[in-house]
Design an enzyme around this catalytic site. Structure first.
Site, mmCIF file in Angstrom:
data_model
loop_
_atom_site.group_PDB
_atom_site.id
_atom_site.type_symbol
_atom_site.label_atom_id
_atom_site.label_comp_id
_atom_site.label_asym_id
_atom_site.label_seq_id
_atom_site.Cartn_x
_atom_site.Cartn_y
_atom_site.Cartn_z
ATOM 1 N N ASP A 160 -0.306 21.718 -12.720
ATOM 2 C CA ASP A 160 -0.351 20.616 -13.675
ATOM 3 C C ASP A 160 0.601 19.544 -13.153
ATOM 4 O O ASP A 160 1.824 19.689 -13.241
ATOM 5 C CB ASP A 160 0.070 21.134 -15.056
ATOM 6 C CG ASP A 160 0.224 20.001 -16.071
ATOM 7 O OD1 ASP A 160 0.193 18.820 -15.673
ATOM 8 O OD2 ASP A 160 0.392 20.318 -17.260
ATOM 9 N N CYS B 156 3.750 18.936 -27.407
ATOM 10 C CA CYS B 156 2.621 19.790 -26.975
ATOM 11 C C CYS B 156 3.117 21.003 -26.208
ATOM 12 O O CYS B 156 2.461 21.455 -25.242
ATOM 13 C CB CYS B 156 1.611 19.003 -26.138
ATOM 14 S SG CYS B 156 0.829 17.668 -27.029
HETATM 15 N N1 PLP Z 1 0.609 18.325 -18.809
HETATM 16 C C1 PLP Z 1 1.812 17.792 -19.008
HETATM 17 C C2 PLP Z 1 3.013 18.433 -18.390
HETATM 18 C C3 PLP Z 1 1.936 16.643 -19.787
HETATM 19 O O1 PLP Z 1 3.138 16.098 -19.996
HETATM 20 C C4 PLP Z 1 0.787 16.067 -20.356
HETATM 21 C C5 PLP Z 1 0.873 14.893 -21.259
HETATM 22 O O2 PLP Z 1 1.882 14.648 -21.870
HETATM 23 C C6 PLP Z 1 -0.456 16.655 -20.094
HETATM 24 C C7 PLP Z 1 -0.507 17.788 -19.319
HETATM 25 C C8 PLP Z 1 -1.726 16.086 -20.648
HETATM 26 O O3 PLP Z 1 -1.986 14.858 -20.068
HETATM 27 P P1 PLP Z 1 -3.189 13.943 -20.625
HETATM 28 O O4 PLP Z 1 -2.971 13.831 -22.095
HETATM 29 O O5 PLP Z 1 -3.001 12.656 -19.896
HETATM 30 O O6 PLP Z 1 -4.447 14.640 -20.273
#
Ligand code: PLP
Length: 409
Positions: free
Chosen positions: A199, A363
């Site tokens: 990620d 999140c």
């Molecule tokens: N992964 C991480 C570590 C994040 O900080 C975020 C968003 O805050 C995401 C995934 C998801 O990204 P997106 O909402 O742009 O798909």
């Protein structure tokens, strides 16, 4: 350090005021502001080039297709992708990870297999794996974190002993600022035969990333977190993996031949880009990459680390403030709590001073449980932030604390 004042001048939104105060934007982990160069690229695309891509025989459509494919090559060069065909445009990190879980995972995971994630993963790199494991009767194994907010390498080693099929982790934690030892984690996972999904939502905007040097299998990123447009992003993958995967979404663009009851599919990456793509997003993302590279990813990383260090030092001096995450090398994300003041109250009070920070679980609910908090306040920095803004954050925070009876030390 970077000349933040000069860079700030490139961002129209940062010239605005909030509540009559100079805007201090410290929510860059959620999304970043956009420089004039990106806004110009989008406007220019619509003014001069807009047509649907890949299917037009006329000049305008050919130029739109060229602009879209040039953006793909730009992303490929930026991340040192294996090939431009290994770059699938997505709406962002979330869609990229869902694509891997939905296409690679569905095709390759069997009942009883294991998927490894970490306790610091964003829901985007957790929930798609939960759904997949539930569907397949597979086991989801969450690796624990250490007291100082790093992946617990001994627990990671134990998880790998079960020879998982897929290992997923964040390069940089959006809640803790931890920069994980991605290369080492990938080597260890490959040694047991796992496919590795990184990620990269928080690493791509802030570090020089080379996916071939990392040798991960899939890498996901979001354009809007790196000065690009909302709804832009990419999945970068080893082309052979994409070739072998079934499609994710069905529709136009992703097919080769369509009969009444079945179809054959387009070559990669188009097999994974069903429907009309976000051409504006790709063009804007390429302009954002040009902007970032003009400044230099190394300089950006250094700048943010200096801001994070100053913020941690300054906030730690305030009686009642607890800062989470590792000390030493880390990214420009600083999560904290202030006694029993709810983080939402902190964010609301700071807003009155024109300071934008995030409050909540970011999140990462499993991580919050491990930190024994429901939520934190989070300041996250980017290239246009300055030490003066760190000071403004601290000053406003002391003021917020005073409202709740906290006496400045
Ligand atoms: N992964 C991480 C570590 C994040 O900080 C975020 C968003 O805050 C995401 C995934 C998801 O990204 P997106 O909402 O742009 O798909």
């Amino acid at each position: 350090m970077l000349d933040a004042a000069r860079l700030r001048a490139d961002f129209p939104l940062l010239q605005r005021q909030e509540h009559g105060r100079r805007l201090v934007y410290l929510d860059n982990a959620a999304t970043t502001q956009k420089p004039q160069a990106v806004l110009d690229a989008i406007l220019d695309y619509y003014r001069t080039t807009n047509a649907n891509v890949h299917r037009g025989a006329y000049g305008l459509a050919i130029r739109a297709t060229e602009a879209y494919e040039a953006a793909r090559e730009r992303v490929a060069r930026f991340l040192n992708a294996w090939a431009p065909e290994g770059v699938v445009f997505t709406r962002g990190t979330t869609e990229a990870i869902n694509l891997v879980a939905g296409a690679y995972g569905r095709a390759n995971l069997r009942q009883g297999d294991m998927v490894v994630v970490t306790a610091m993963d964003h829901h985007s790199n957790l929930v798609p794996w939960q759904i997949l494991c539930q569907e397949k009767g597979a086991v989801l194994r969450m690796v624990e974190i250490t007291e100082d907010g790093r992946i617990d390498l001994s627990d990671y080693g134990q998880a790998l002993e079960r020879r998982p099929k897929i290992v997923a982790f964040p390069y940089v934690s959006n809640s803790l600022g931890t920069v994980n030892p991605a290369g080492q984690l990938i080597r260890l996972a490959h040694a047991v035969g796992a496919v590795v999904v990184v990620d990269g939502a928080q690493s791509t905007p802030h570090l020089r990333v080379d996916v071939q040097a990392l040798d991960c299998d899939f890498y996901a990123c979001s354009g809007h977190k790196m000065l690009g447009p909302m709804g832009s992003g990419a999945l970068v993958a080893k082309p052979a993996l994409l070739e072998a995967m079934p499609p994710y979404h069905g529709g136009g663009e992703m097919i080769s031949k369509v009969w009444d009851d079945h179809s054959t599919y387009n070559k990669i990456p188009h097999k994974f880009e069903a429907g009309t793509p976000n051409v504006e997003g790709a063009v804007g993302l390429a302009a954002a990459i040009d902007y970032l590279e003009r400044i230099g990813l190394e300089q950006i990383a250094e700048h943010e680390q200096a801001l994070a260090k100053a913020a941690i030092e300054r906030l730690s001096q305030i009686d009642g403030v607890v800062v989470y995450g590792p000390r030493g090398h880390r990214a420009g994300v600083v999560s904290f709590t202030y006694g029993d003041v709810h983080p939402h109250d902190i964010a609301t009070i700071l807003d009155q001073d024109g300071i934008c920070i995030r409050a909540g679980h970011h999140c990462t609910q499993p991580l919050m449980r491990r930190l024994n908090v429901a939520a934190t306040a989070r300041a996250s920095f980017y290239l246009y932030n300055s030490l003066e803004e760190v000071e403004a954050l601290a000053t406003s925070l002391v003021k917020a604390g005073a409202l709740f009876g906290y006496v400045p030390a």
